[in-house]
Design a protein around this motif. Structure first.
Motif, PDB file in Angstrom:
ATOM      1  N   VAL A  58      -6.434   7.101 -41.331  1.00 15.57           N
ATOM      2  CA  VAL A  58      -6.859   6.741 -39.972  1.00 15.57           C
ATOM      3  C   VAL A  58      -6.078   7.518 -38.924  1.00 15.57           C
ATOM      4  N   GLU A  59      -4.776   7.585 -39.106  1.00 18.94           N
ATOM      5  CA  GLU A  59      -3.945   8.280 -38.116  1.00 18.94           C
ATOM      6  C   GLU A  59      -4.353   9.739 -37.988  1.00 18.94           C
ATOM      7  N   VAL A  60      -4.638  10.375 -39.111  1.00 22.97           N
ATOM      8  CA  VAL A  60      -5.053  11.775 -39.095  1.00 22.97           C
ATOM      9  C   VAL A  60      -6.385  11.928 -38.385  1.00 22.97           C
ATOM     10  N   PHE A  61      -7.369  11.080 -38.748  1.00 26.61           N
ATOM     11  CA  PHE A  61      -8.694  11.189 -38.149  1.00 26.61           C
ATOM     12  C   PHE A  61      -8.679  10.882 -36.658  1.00 26.61           C
ATOM     13  N   GLU A  62      -7.850   9.933 -36.246  1.00 31.20           N
ATOM     14  CA  GLU A  62      -7.787   9.589 -34.826  1.00 31.20           C
ATOM     15  C   GLU A  62      -7.262  10.749 -33.984  1.00 31.20           C
ATOM     16  N   LYS A  63      -6.468  11.599 -34.607  1.00 29.08           N
ATOM     17  CA  LYS A  63      -5.948  12.763 -33.917  1.00 29.08           C
ATOM     18  C   LYS A  63      -6.898  13.952 -34.026  1.00 29.08           C
ATOM     19  N   MET A  64      -7.992  13.761 -34.728  1.00 30.87           N
ATOM     20  CA  MET A  64      -9.018  14.795 -34.872  1.00 30.87           C
ATOM     21  C   MET A  64     -10.269  14.382 -34.117  1.00 30.87           C
ATOM     22  N   LYS A  65     -10.120  13.732 -32.984  1.00 32.53           N
ATOM     23  CA  LYS A  65     -11.269  13.195 -32.266  1.00 32.53           C
ATOM     24  C   LYS A  65     -12.071  14.311 -31.587  1.00 32.53           C
ATOM     25  N   THR A  66     -12.786  15.044 -32.409  1.00 28.68           N
ATOM     26  CA  THR A  66     -13.741  16.017 -31.920  1.00 28.68           C
ATOM     27  C   THR A  66     -15.043  15.703 -32.628  1.00 28.68           C
ATOM     28  N   LYS A  67     -16.086  16.472 -32.364  1.00 30.71           N
ATOM     29  CA  LYS A  67     -17.360  16.210 -33.029  1.00 30.71           C
ATOM     30  C   LYS A  67     -17.275  16.480 -34.524  1.00 30.71           C
ATOM     31  N   LYS A  68     -16.168  17.100 -34.957  1.00 29.72           N
ATOM     32  CA  LYS A  68     -16.027  17.423 -36.371  1.00 29.72           C
ATOM     33  C   LYS A  68     -15.775  16.181 -37.226  1.00 29.72           C
ATOM     34  N   THR A  69     -15.210  15.147 -36.663  1.00 24.38           N
ATOM     35  CA  THR A  69     -14.920  13.939 -37.452  1.00 24.38           C
ATOM     36  C   THR A  69     -15.922  12.852 -37.093  1.00 24.38           C
ATOM     37  N   ILE A  70     -16.725  12.486 -38.067  1.00 23.90           N
ATOM     38  CA  ILE A  70     -17.838  11.579 -37.808  1.00 23.90           C
ATOM     39  C   ILE A  70     -17.790  10.385 -38.754  1.00 23.90           C
ATOM     40  N   ALA A  71     -17.680   9.194 -38.191  1.00 23.80           N
ATOM     41  CA  ALA A  71     -17.682   7.954 -38.978  1.00 23.80           C
ATOM     42  C   ALA A  71     -19.123   7.503 -39.167  1.00 23.80           C
ATOM     43  N   ILE A  72     -19.565   7.373 -40.414  1.00 25.15           N
ATOM     44  CA  ILE A  72     -20.953   6.984 -40.641  1.00 25.15           C
ATOM     45  C   ILE A  72     -21.199   5.533 -40.223  1.00 25.15           C
ATOM     46  N   SER A  73     -20.125   4.749 -40.122  1.00 21.62           N
ATOM     47  CA  SER A  73     -20.284   3.365 -39.659  1.00 21.62           C
ATOM     48  C   SER A  73     -20.736   3.307 -38.197  1.00 21.62           C
ATOM     49  N   ASP A  74     -20.624   4.432 -37.481  1.00 24.20           N
ATOM     50  CA  ASP A  74     -21.108   4.480 -36.101  1.00 24.20           C
ATOM     51  C   ASP A  74     -22.622   4.350 -36.030  1.00 24.20           C
ATOM     52  N   ALA A  75     -23.281   4.528 -37.166  1.00 22.74           N
ATOM     53  CA  ALA A  75     -24.736   4.406 -37.206  1.00 22.74           C
ATOM     54  C   ALA A  75     -25.192   2.955 -37.201  1.00 22.74           C
ATOM     55  N   ILE A  76     -24.246   2.039 -37.383  1.00 21.51           N
ATOM     56  CA  ILE A  76     -24.580   0.627 -37.586  1.00 21.51           C
ATOM     57  C   ILE A  76     -24.173  -0.208 -36.374  1.00 21.51           C
ATOM     58  N   ASP A  77     -25.028  -1.126 -36.001  1.00 24.69           N
ATOM     59  CA  ASP A  77     -24.732  -2.047 -34.901  1.00 24.69           C
ATOM     60  C   ASP A  77     -23.590  -2.965 -35.329  1.00 24.69           C
ATOM     61  N   LYS A  78     -22.461  -2.869 -34.656  1.00 24.59           N
ATOM     62  CA  LYS A  78     -21.277  -3.641 -35.035  1.00 24.59           C
ATOM     63  C   LYS A  78     -21.520  -5.151 -34.991  1.00 24.59           C
ATOM     64  N   LYS A  79     -22.461  -5.582 -34.170  1.00 21.83           N
ATOM     65  CA  LYS A  79     -22.749  -7.012 -34.062  1.00 21.83           C
ATOM     66  C   LYS A  79     -23.296  -7.590 -35.362  1.00 21.83           C
ATOM     67  N   THR A  80     -23.833  -6.726 -36.217  1.00 22.19           N
ATOM     68  CA  THR A  80     -24.424  -7.195 -37.470  1.00 22.19           C
ATOM     69  C   THR A  80     -23.437  -7.175 -38.635  1.00 22.19           C
ATOM     70  N   LEU A  81     -22.248  -6.616 -38.413  1.00 25.53           N
ATOM     71  CA  LEU A  81     -21.267  -6.479 -39.491  1.00 25.53           C
ATOM     72  C   LEU A  81     -20.536  -7.797 -39.753  1.00 25.53           C
ATOM     73  N   ILE A  82     -19.963  -7.899 -40.930  1.00 22.76           N
ATOM     74  CA  ILE A  82     -19.172  -9.072 -41.303  1.00 22.76           C
ATOM     75  C   ILE A  82     -17.777  -8.924 -40.704  1.00 22.76           C
ATOM     76  N   GLY A  83     -17.355  -9.912 -39.946  1.00 22.24           N
ATOM     77  CA  GLY A  83     -16.041  -9.868 -39.314  1.00 22.24           C
ATOM     78  C   GLY A  83     -14.925 -10.018 -40.326  1.00 22.24           C
ATOM     79  N   SER A  84     -13.794  -9.402 -40.029  1.00 23.01           N
ATOM     80  CA  SER A  84     -12.647  -9.481 -40.934  1.00 23.01           C
ATOM     81  C   SER A  84     -11.353  -9.360 -40.151  1.00 23.01           C
ATOM     82  N   GLU A  85     -10.520 -10.371 -40.265  1.00 21.82           N
ATOM     83  CA  GLU A  85      -9.224 -10.332 -39.597  1.00 21.82           C
ATOM     84  C   GLU A  85      -8.217  -9.494 -40.372  1.00 21.82           C
ATOM     85  N   TYR A  86      -8.606  -9.053 -41.587  1.00 21.54           N
ATOM     86  CA  TYR A  86      -7.701  -8.272 -42.422  1.00 21.54           C
ATOM     87  C   TYR A  86      -7.637  -6.802 -41.992  1.00 21.54           C
TER      88      TYR A  86
END
Length: 301
Positions: free
Chosen positions: A91-119
């Motif tokens: 995570v630390e590495v990817f957060e420092k690579m915040k350009t269009k080159k680093t793409i999280a596929i979870s961004d395709a999903i509406d976060k409101k529909t995800l299962i919450g987790s305090e972990y």
């Protein structure tokens, strides 16, 4: 100190390298988990150069970038990763690579529909690949990203994406048929850690993991005793090991059940955070999912 040096080296090379394609003119794509590698391979095919960081049996929660990963990351035109803090150590590495080159596929999903987790720092369960609907959304998302990067191959990416979504639809129908053989009261899935909550939600299983959502957490004696009582009370026939998690915790759980005068079998090994070996049925997302469901149903019937 080693971790900091590797992270610094990756970030330095990442930003200093020229964003050039290899001599064959194809886009250089790097993926993290085996599930994402398989998905991108199905869409990009021969039109991209694809390299995956993680192999079979690798736990993404604990994965650390090695020196050998530096070249892959620094030469990439695009990096696809899961996001939602699945790749905890990256995570630390990817957060420092915040350009269009680093793409999280979870961004395709509406976060409101995800299962919450305090972990998790993201507050969401990251095991999104166990919901086929989400995986279809990820498919379309990757089609769009690759089409934007290589416009002249857009038709091929769209065709590959449509073909893969059709396969996912067929998979879902097949899994529903298999699961229908198992009475709802027997649909209790006990595994090493909570990787299967999206699966449970999609296919009406009660899912209980010995560890938390991340394998970075450890199951304690109280956890084992509490879950053993649950197994006995609900007459659970089988519990399951996971390929990317040490089996000792499940063996301890089985022993705890036995110490109370009851029996529970280990129903097999499920693929959770990584696919099986390359070249095998379980080495693909579709094959893995079908294998898991067959293993679960056969053991619990």
């Amino acid at each position: 100190m080693k971790k900091q040096l590797i992270s610094l080296l990756i970030i330095t090379l990442f930003f200093s390298c020229k964003n050039e394609k290899q001599t064959n003119g194809k886009l250089n794509v790097v993926t993290t988990t085996t599930m994402i590698t398989d998905l991108v391979k199905n869409i990009g095919g021969e039109h991209i150069n694809l390299q995956g960081l993680m192999g079979s049996g690798v736990d993404p929660h604990l994965y650390k970038a090695s020196e050998g990963d530096v070249t892959k990351l620094s030469s990439a035109d695009i990096i696809f990763y899961n996001g939602l803090h699945l790749e905890g150590k990256l995570v630390e590495v990817f957060e420092k690579m915040k350009t269009k080159k680093t793409i999280a596929i979870s961004d395709a999903i509406d976060k409101k529909t995800l299962i919450g987790s305090e972990y998790f720092a993201s507050n969401y369960d990251p095991h999104i690949w166990f919901d086929i609907t989400y995986w279809k959304q990820a498919t379309q998302f990757i089609v769009e990203v690759l089409s934007e990067e290589i416009p002249d191959q857009k038709a091929n990416f769209e065709a590959n994406g449509a073909k893969y979504i059709e396969k996912l639809n067929t998979l879902k129908t097949k899994l529903e048929t298999t699961i229908s053989e198992l009475p709802e009261e027997q649909r209790i899935l006990v595994t090493a850690h909570d990787a299967f909550n999206y699966f449970g939600k999609a296919f009406s299983f009660q899912v209980v993991g010995l560890q938390g959502l991340s394998t970075a957490t450890e199951a304690g004696v109280q956890d084992v005793q509490k879950l053993s009582a649950f197994i006995i009370e609900n007459k659970v026939k089988a519990i399951f090991v996971e390929s990317s998690v040490p089996k000792r915790t499940i063996e301890a759980l089985q022993a705890a059940v036995k110490s109370k005068g009851h029996e529970v079998t280990i129903g097999g090994t499920l693929y959770s955070d990584a696919l099986g070996n390359a070249g095998t049925i379980e080495g693909t997302y579709i094959g893995m999912f079908e294998y898991n469901v067959n293993t679960i149903v056969n053991a619990l019937k």
